[in-house]
Design an enzyme around this catalytic site. Structure first.
Site, PDB file in Angstrom:
ATOM      1  N   SER A  97       0.611  -1.365   0.036  1.00 47.51           N
ATOM      2  CA  SER A  97       0.163   0.108   0.026  1.00 47.51           C
ATOM      3  C   SER A  97       0.817   1.168   0.034  1.00 47.51           C
ATOM      4  O   SER A  97       2.153   1.215   0.251  1.00 47.51           O
ATOM      5  CB  SER A  97      -1.000  -0.145   1.222  1.00 47.51           C
ATOM      6  OG  SER A  97      -1.356   1.453   1.625  1.00 47.51           O
ATOM      7  N   TYR A 130      -3.442  -1.859   9.993  1.00 51.59           N
ATOM      8  CA  TYR A 130      -2.901  -2.032   8.258  1.00 51.59           C
ATOM      9  C   TYR A 130      -1.606  -1.157   8.240  1.00 51.59           C
ATOM     10  O   TYR A 130      -0.758  -1.764   7.245  1.00 51.59           O
ATOM     11  CB  TYR A 130      -4.054  -1.197   7.856  1.00 51.59           C
ATOM     12  CG  TYR A 130      -4.207  -1.040   6.168  1.00 51.59           C
ATOM     13  CD1 TYR A 130      -4.821  -2.079   5.472  1.00 51.59           C
ATOM     14  CD2 TYR A 130      -3.661   0.155   5.443  1.00 51.59           C
ATOM     15  CE1 TYR A 130      -4.453  -2.070   4.114  1.00 51.59           C
ATOM     16  CE2 TYR A 130      -3.594   0.183   4.167  1.00 51.59           C
ATOM     17  CZ  TYR A 130      -4.032  -1.034   3.457  1.00 51.59           C
ATOM     18  OH  TYR A 130      -4.026  -1.022   2.031  1.00 51.59           O
TER      19      TYR A 130
END
Length: 290
Positions: A144, A157
């Site tokens: 990400s 995350y």
């Protein structure tokens, strides 16, 4: 890996979003595809969509956090489309907004098992087979843009994606001598069902009411990401950044990190970094000849 036609690829999390987009992009290059996913209904829909394009596509039910599930996936995939030379460790779960002190421990563990553990288990399963075959290959790990800078309120995350970045860079060094290229995909906002699917499977929200995802008109279309990944596989690229808008944010963080280096804690002491920074930098930049 310039000529992809006739090769075989396995894509985890391939039933929707970026994974399905990568599958479509690879099939356009003549690649035989197997897609793994834990969502049986989405897997069936995606397989039908791919086969409607007139390509070879095989569904594989997969829990990326389970090594036994990966072992079964390897056997099923090789029986269907032959040895895999392209692996996309794409399966992942999205963030839920909560400070570190308020994040349920089960949610934190779950996110790491999938986002990080899925990359580890996938590479152990298919990557080991690539090494044994000694024909080279390519591995793409989906991280990400938040693997490059933090964002408060998403501890599981951010931690998992930072770890995927580090693992991918280490894998690059380890597998380069075997002719296996490793790349790490770092997207920003992309129009995918990640939020909804994460809600359905996250321990703290599974079985509960599903909150609709907020509309983001600026989100990138996944097909554009799929095409970029194919180019990165061809070029043996390490870093895949679809969203150049974040460059300034990354530059700012790197500048602050470098500014933190000052005088040695022990005056006169000099660390020998030849076996760390020097070799690591050279190997991470290497593009294996596949």
């Amino acid at each position: 890996m310039k000529n992809l036609s006739g090769e075989s690829a396995f894509i985890s999390g391939g039933a929707s979003g970026i994974g399905l987009a990568i599958a479509k992009a690879l099939t356009r290059e003549g690649v035989k595809i197997a897609i793994g996913d834990i969502d049986a209904a989405a897997l069936e829909r995606a397989t039908g969509e791919l086969r409607a394009l007139g390509v070879t596509a095989h569904p594989v039910r997969l829990d990326v956090a389970d090594p036994a599930s990966w072992a079964a996936a390897v056997a099923t995939t090789e029986a269907a489309i032959g040895p895999v030379r392209i692996l996309c460790n794409n399966a992942g779960v999205g963030p839920v907004h909560a400070d570190t002190t308020d994040t349920p421990a089960q949610d934190f563990d779950w996110a790491l098992r999938i986002n990080l553990g899925g990359v580890f288990h996938g590479t152990q399963s298919f990557g080991r087979r690539m090494k044994e075959a000694a024909r080279g290959g390519a591995i793409i790990n989906t991280a990400s843009i938040l693997s490059l800078f933090p964002n408060a309120g998403f501890p599981a995350y951010v931690a998992s994606k930072f770890a995927v970045m580090g693992l991918s860079e280490a894998m690059r060094m380890e597998l380069a001598p075997h002719g296996i290229s490793v790349g790490v995909l770092c997207p920003g906002f992309v129009r995918t069902p990640l939020r909804e699917t994460s809600q359905r499977f996250r321990p703290s929200t599974a079985g509960g009411p599903q909150e609709p995802a907020p509309e983001r008109p600026s989100a990138m279309e996944p097909d554009a990401i799929g095409a970029m990944v194919v180019d990165a596989i061809r070029d043996g690229r390490l870093y895949i950044f679809p969203h150049p808008e974040y460059r300034a944010v990354v530059e700012d963080r790197m500048a602050r990190i470098l500014a933190g280096f000052g005088a040695s804690a022990q005056p006169g002491y000099v660390e020998d970094v030849a076996t760390l920074g020097g070799d690591s930098l050279a190997l991470s930049r290497a593009i294996p000849k596949i």
